[in-house]
Design an enzyme around this catalytic site. Structure first.
Site, PDB file in Angstrom:
ATOM      1  N   SER A 160      -7.279 -11.915 -15.774  1.00  0.00           N
ATOM      2  CA  SER A 160      -8.675 -11.530 -15.636  1.00  0.00           C
ATOM      3  C   SER A 160      -9.435 -12.647 -14.945  1.00  0.00           C
ATOM      4  CB  SER A 160      -9.281 -11.256 -17.024  1.00  0.00           C
ATOM      5  OG  SER A 160     -10.686 -11.234 -16.979  1.00  0.00           O
ATOM      6  N   LYS A 203      -6.477 -12.716 -21.239  1.00  0.00           N
ATOM      7  CA  LYS A 203      -6.043 -11.358 -20.909  1.00  0.00           C
ATOM      8  C   LYS A 203      -4.679 -11.329 -20.223  1.00  0.00           C
ATOM      9  CE  LYS A 203      -8.087  -8.008 -21.252  1.00  0.00           C
ATOM     10  NZ  LYS A 203      -9.156  -7.466 -20.395  1.00  0.00           N
ATOM     11  N   ASN A 211      -3.333  -8.053 -18.719  1.00  0.00           N
ATOM     12  CA  ASN A 211      -3.587  -6.620 -18.547  1.00  0.00           C
ATOM     13  C   ASN A 211      -2.339  -5.864 -18.093  1.00  0.00           C
ATOM     14  OD1 ASN A 211      -6.380  -6.893 -19.137  1.00  0.00           O
ATOM     15  ND2 ASN A 211      -6.729  -7.658 -17.071  1.00  0.00           N
ATOM     16  N   ARG A 247      -1.636  29.269  15.346  1.00  0.00           N
ATOM     17  CA  ARG A 247      -1.982  27.861  15.110  1.00  0.00           C
ATOM     18  C   ARG A 247      -3.428  27.847  14.661  1.00  0.00           C
ATOM     19  NH1 ARG A 247      -0.465  25.916  19.353  1.00  0.00           N
ATOM     20  NH2 ARG A 247       1.599  25.484  18.525  1.00  0.00           N
TER      21      ARG A 247
END
Length: 524
Positions: free
Chosen positions: A303, A309, A311, A342
């Site tokens: 972080s 942290k 994560n 087309r």
């Protein structure tokens, strides 16, 4: 304000418009990103043009020296600038038109006569669709390899944790015990399902060749002009087959300019794969929450603000991809409704969503392979969480055991009373159950049974003495049953042990692991 620089105007910003994935970490740096980038698409467009000339040469519709010259010129993609081609593509609405002009000039530098055979008989959609299928094939080869790696990692994890108990959760709440091995085996089953679908689509990716309006009439015209008014029989079919062989793609039964089954099938397989990997990611994200701590990524992300942290970044990126791909697939499905031979817009609408879906699934498959290879499992936290409810995860089992003593309805009433006390007062379920059983033996807490006459509707004739009493479905508890002694302590301990209530979890793990990449169907 003094000392503060004004933001750059749009005209002052850098002119490098290449998308390197700055806002798309889900696929940035992946092999699929390289294959599907502008340079990768340019390579595929040139390959499609060269293969077409070689296919015509193989059938005598072009000189061998022309095929060699076109192939040699197409082998040098650096002669063509994707950005310039993109800007020039605005004039015709697709990049094939300016590319053909540049490729023709490049071939003319080598062999002036060979230049006439560049793109001969084809339409822009033939080349762009074929190039798209080449890009998809190259991208899917990478995705399939990553899915194989993921499935193998999950096989090892499921086998190692075949009998590792954990709480099964339904609607966010503890339900009954399960095993982490069964959860990992389920992830693997989805990964194999995705691999099976993508492999099937990969093998069916077709070449595109129909000419101006799907009839290959121009190829017949060139053959008549050079060989006389009666061209060789089956010219269109033989040319289509040879073009498929030159590209390594499948041979379609028909030109599919407005028959977009290949794109729709691919869209469905990509969306399924994103969702399958998304299920894995969703579980990892939930189980890696701080308050659960049952899983963690081997190399969690940091972080910018909080040093502690770690994560679950791989799972986060997979989850992000899983939320985007279904919307992209919806656009591709919408393009099935294409008018004429087309369409104006439906075909064009496919290009970017398909590329982005390939990129997202490619990135998710890469991240899933990395995540599962390094996933950390924490059995001690699984056991702590399993015990967190004080035994409530086995109330289903206790109801079944008590039914033999008290009848089903009374067993459920007893367990409801005990479970409510455990949840509200924090006492152990064993103690709460003991109290509830004692109260039941004393006849406390039960509503008195209604007299038969109270349950008889008015004006109902009295039953004959020979008429058997109607069944209520669940036998009422008899006085002898209600007077039965409480569950023995040893039996109660066994019933309260969550690791002894895993049902067929281990057998299901074994069953799931019997399935292999080469034998994709679930065993019977």
């Amino acid at each position: 304000m003094p000392g503060r620089e004004a933001p750059l105007a749009a005209a002052e910003l850098p002119h490098d418009t290449a998308d390197m994935g700055l806002l798309a970490p889900s696929w940035a740096g992946s092999e699929v990103a390289a294959v599907t980038g502008d340079a990768g698409y340019l390579r595929a467009l040139l390959d499609a043009e060269a293969a077409l000339t070689r296919a015509q040469a193989a059938l005598g519709l072009a000189p061998e020296r022309a095929a060699a010259a076109v192939t040699a010129a197409a082998a040098d993609p650096h002669r063509h600038d994707p950005r310039t081609l993109a800007l020039r593509a605005r004039a015709a609405g697709n990049p094939v038109v300016p590319l053909v002009a540049d490729l023709t000039a490049a071939v003319a530098d080598r062999d002036a006569e060979a230049a006439a055979y560049v793109h001969r008989g084809a339409t822009s959609q033939d080349i762009l669709d074929t190039a798209t299928m080449l890009v998809c094939a190259r991208a899917l080869d990478t995705v399939l390899a990553d899915l194989t790696r993921t499935a193998e990692a999950l096989r090892r994890t499921a086998a190692e944790h075949r009998d590792t108990p954990m709480a099964g959760r339904t609607l966010t709440q503890h339900a009954v015990p399960t095993t982490f091995g069964l959860k990992a085996a389920g992830w693997r089953s989805l990964v194999l399902d995705a691999r099976e679908r993508l492999a099937s689509v990969r093998g069916a990716l077709p070449v595109q060749l129909g000419g101006a309006a799907g009839t290959l009439a121009a190829f017949h015209a060139y053959a008549e002009a050079e060989d006389g008014p009666v061209p060789a029989p089956g010219l269109g079919g033989r040319l289509l087959a040879r073009y498929a062989a030159e590209t390594g793609l499948a041979e379609p039964a028909l030109p599919w300019h407005t028959l977009r089954t290949p794109v729709a099938d691919l869209a469905g397989a990509l969306a399924f794969t994103a969702g399958a990997l998304g299920k894995l990611a969703a579980d990892v994200l939930t189980l890696s929450r701080t308050e659960l701590g049952e899983l963690s990524e081997g190399s969690g992300g940091g972080s910018s603000a909080m040093p502690h942290k770690a994560n679950p970044v791989r799972a986060t990126l997979i989850a992000a991809a899983a939320r985007q791909v279904p919307g992209l697939a919806a656009v591709l499905y919408g393009s099935l409704a294409a008018e004429d031979e087309r369409p104006a817009g439906a075909w064009h609408a496919e290009w970017q969503p398909l590329r982005e879906a390939l990129r997202l699934v490619g990135g998710a498959a890469r991240d899933a392979a990395e995540l599962t290879a390094e996933l950390r499992v924490h059995p001690h936290r699984m056991r702590q969480n399993l015990d967190a409810t004080g035994g409530l995860v086995v109330t289903e089992r206790l109801v079944a055991a008590l039914t033999a003593l008290t009848g089903r309805d009374e067993a459920r009433r007893i367990m409801d009373t005990a479970a409510r006390r455990t949840a509200q007062e924090g006492i152990e379920l064993a103690a709460a159950l003991h109290d509830a059983l004692e109260a039941a033996r004393r006849g406390e807490g039960r509503a008195p049974a209604a007299a038969p006459e109270d349950l008889t509707p008015p004006d109902t004739p009295a039953p004959s003495p020979d008429t058997p009493a109607p069944s209520t479905g669940t036998p009422a508890a008899s006085p002898a049953t209600l007077a039965a002694p409480p569950l023995p302590a040893a039996r109660l301990r066994q019933l309260l042990d969550p690791t002894d209530y895993l049902g067929s979890a281990g057998a299901f793990v074994d069953r799931a692991l019997a399935r292999t990449e080469n034998d994709p169907q679930e065993p019977v």
